[in-house]
Design a protein around this motif. Structure first.
Motif, PDB file in Angstrom:
ATOM      1  N   GLN A  88      37.154  -9.360 -12.465  1.00 30.13           N
ATOM      2  CA  GLN A  88      38.216  -8.424 -12.083  1.00 30.13           C
ATOM      3  C   GLN A  88      38.093  -7.092 -12.828  1.00 30.13           C
ATOM      4  OE1 GLN A  88      42.245  -9.985 -12.102  1.00 30.13           O
ATOM      5  NE2 GLN A  88      41.388 -12.031 -12.183  1.00 30.13           N
ATOM      6  N   HIS A  91      38.051  -3.395 -11.189  1.00 34.40           N
ATOM      7  CA  HIS A  91      38.423  -3.527  -9.787  1.00 34.40           C
ATOM      8  C   HIS A  91      39.901  -3.152  -9.644  1.00 34.40           C
ATOM      9  CE1 HIS A  91      34.653  -5.721  -9.442  1.00 34.40           C
ATOM     10  NE2 HIS A  91      34.738  -5.484  -8.157  1.00 34.40           N
ATOM     11  N   LYS A  93      43.832  -3.043  -8.974  1.00 30.88           N
ATOM     12  CA  LYS A  93      44.979  -3.937  -9.024  1.00 30.88           C
ATOM     13  C   LYS A  93      45.655  -3.860  -7.656  1.00 30.88           C
ATOM     14  CE  LYS A  93      45.831  -3.154 -13.934  1.00 30.88           C
ATOM     15  NZ  LYS A  93      46.829  -2.792 -14.947  1.00 30.88           N
TER      16      LYS A  93
END
Length: 113
Positions: A88, A91, A93
């Motif tokens: 994550q 990347h 939200k």
């Protein structure tokens, strides 16, 4: 364990790389349009001003150390697997996904859709 983060030079390099990629994508769109291809490029840069990593509000993850069920650090990040970073990292939200959608919707409106 050493501290992990981005230096100012690394952040500047990432930003300039993003600009270069966006320029290349816009160039490809322009070339295709010259050949009569109905194509558009949606560039969300303005949507993300002051809202990327360390922004206010931050809409893009920085380094994420909490792994999710789908993370496989040995496969996803073979060079830094010993730090257990999530895929994550860097990347968008949920709010960042909305910013991408805003850009796409604006482009689609310009297309008459």
């Amino acid at each position: 364990m050493p501290t992990i983060g981005l230096s100012e030079a690394s952040a500047a390099w990432l930003n300039s790389t993003a600009e270069s990629l966006a320029g290349a994508m816009q160039g490809a769109v322009d070339d295709a349009k010259k050949q009569g291809v109905p194509v558009w490029f949606s560039y969300p840069r303005e949507d993300f001003v002051n809202q990327v990593v360390c922004g206010d509000p931050e809409q893009v993850h920085g380094l994420v150390k909490d792994l999710t069920a789908s993370d496989d650090p040995f496969k996803d990040w073979p060079i830094i697997n010993k730090y257990g970073l999530s895929a994550q990292s860097f990347h968008p939200k949920i709010g960042g996904a909305r910013l991408y959608a805003n850009s796409l919707e604006r482009t689609m409106a310009g297309m008459g859709l």
